[in-house]
Enzyme design. Structure first.
Site, PDB file in Angstrom:
ATOM      1  CD  GLU A  11       0.506  -1.624   7.947  1.00 34.64           C
ATOM      2  OE1 GLU A  11       0.130  -0.875   8.878  1.00 34.64           O
ATOM      3  OE2 GLU A  11       1.017  -1.182   6.903  1.00 34.64           O
ATOM      4  CG  ASP A  65       0.276  -4.092   2.038  1.00 32.42           C
ATOM      5  OD1 ASP A  65      -0.019  -4.804   3.018  1.00 32.42           O
ATOM      6  OD2 ASP A  65       1.049  -3.113   2.110  1.00 32.42           O
ATOM      7  CD  GLU A  84       7.774  -0.374   7.758  1.00 37.47           C
ATOM      8  OE1 GLU A  84       6.833  -1.085   7.341  1.00 37.47           O
ATOM      9  OE2 GLU A  84       7.950   0.809   7.379  1.00 37.47           O
ATOM     10  CG  ASP A 131      -0.361   0.013   2.523  1.00 33.37           C
ATOM     11  OD1 ASP A 131       0.879  -0.080   2.614  1.00 33.37           O
ATOM     12  OD2 ASP A 131      -1.102   0.127   3.523  1.00 33.37           O
ATOM     13  CB  SER A 132       4.594   1.679  -0.043  1.00 35.76           C
ATOM     14  OG  SER A 132       4.793   0.530  -0.847  1.00 35.76           O
ATOM     15  CE  LYS A 192       3.030  -5.871   3.730  1.00 44.39           C
ATOM     16  NZ  LYS A 192       2.533  -4.858   4.682  1.00 44.39           N
TER      17      LYS A 192
HETATM   18  O1  KIV Z   1       3.543  -1.158   1.681  1.00 49.75           O
HETATM   19  C1  KIV Z   1       4.719  -1.532   1.697  1.00 49.75           C
HETATM   20  O2  KIV Z   1       5.491  -1.306   0.769  1.00 49.75           O
HETATM   21  C2  KIV Z   1       5.174  -2.272   2.871  1.00 49.75           C
HETATM   22  C3  KIV Z   1       6.635  -2.508   3.008  1.00 49.75           C
HETATM   23  C4  KIV Z   1       7.300  -1.284   3.475  1.00 49.75           C
HETATM   24  C5  KIV Z   1       6.930  -3.682   3.866  1.00 49.75           C
HETATM   25  O3  KIV Z   1       4.380  -2.645   3.682  1.00 49.75           O
END
Ligand code: KIV
Length: 277
Positions: free
Chosen positions: A118, A86, A185, A47-48, A116
């Site tokens: 969090e 994500d 992280e 989600d970055s 994934k």
């Molecule tokens: O969203 C992302 O790119 C991440 C990484 C920084 C692990 O969660």
């Protein structure tokens, strides 16, 4: 030798054999194809993307539709790397049913291999519910950007014994709930090393030192395409932004001066045919 698609068993074997696992983010078809060709084990459609591709201030506004759109492009571009989708903020928080439905979209619609999400022990029941319907889950602890405000900013986590213990417990709870891998992280190297030793599932570090079972970097940080800020844990392997700017300026100059397109980029027509127009 023919390259095969990376599987969870391959990642698990790498941990057992003490071989490092590589992970890079990608958000589109050409990048996914390059990352795949480079032999990177896993691609994280993180989600970055909200920050490095969509220009948001944080990852919080990212929606399910945005994630699905980008995951689809990545899965078209990557043939061998294991693809991780994500789950965005609030797509797995309001109910377990909603979390399962949204996780399912990453697999059914977007072609991802797993999701994934969090969070620590408090998210273990959600991880279990998603795993129970047959969707592999990669967990993410330490600095969790979606809830960075609650953590009072983008800070290293687990620096004192009490918070370090809570992270060890989270890692164990997430493993017990069925997570097949865990991203850590921004935590101290020593803590990451201890957690890695205590888990049977692979750990992937970002700002967590060299003893994790693998490493992840955001593609735009790694190749120098994100200019807003560079976290301490980033290593930039190439700085593409100035080179791309140079190329664009050169293109503008050549168009302005009538140098581009030259005859080699143009299509000829005989004067005879032209005279008949
Ligand atoms: O969203 C992302 O790119 C991440 C990484 C920084 C692990 O969660």
């Amino acid at each position: 030798m023919e390259r095969k698609k990376v599987t969870i068993a391959d990642l698990q074997r790498k941990k057992q054999n003490k071989q490092k696992i590589t992970m890079v983010t990608a958000y589109d078809y050409p990048t996914a194809s390059l990352v795949d060709q480079a032999g990177i084990d896993t691609i994280l459609v993180g989600d970055s993307l909200g920050m490095v591709v969509l220009g948001y201030e944080s990852t919080v506004p990212v929606t399910m539709e945005e994630m699905i759109h980008h995951c689809k492009a990545v899965s078209r571009g990557a043939k061998h790397s294991f693809i991780i989708g994500d789950m965005p903020f609030m797509s797995y928080h309001t109910s377990v049913e909603r979390a399962i439905e949204n996780a399912g979209r990453f697999i059914k619609e977007a072609g991802c291999d797993c999701v994934k999400l969090e969070g620590g022990s408090e998210m273990a029941h959600v991880v279990k519910a998603i795993v129970d319907v047959g969707i592999p889950v990669c967990a993410h602890i330490g600095l969790t950007p979606q809830t960075a405000t609650k953590l009072s900013g983008f800070k290293v986590q687990g620096k004192d014994a009490e918070s370090a213990k809570a992270l060890v417990q989270s890692a164990k709870d997430l493993e017990k709930s069925g997570a097949f891998m865990i991203v850590m992280e921004c935590i101290p190297d020593l803590l990451a090393s201890m957690i890695t030793d205590q888990l049977t599932i692979p750990t992937i570090g970002i700002g967590a030192g060299k003893d994790c079972d693998g490493q992840v970097l955001v593609y735009h940080d790694l190749v120098g395409l994100f200019e807003r800020f560079t976290p301490k844990f980033v290593k930039q392997y190439i700085n593409l932004s100035p080179q791309i700017k140079d190329a664009l300026e050169q293109y503008k100059k050549e168009v302005d001066e009538g140098v581009f397109p030259g005859p080699e980029h143009s299509f000829a027509m005989s004067p005879e045919e032209a005279s008949k127009i």
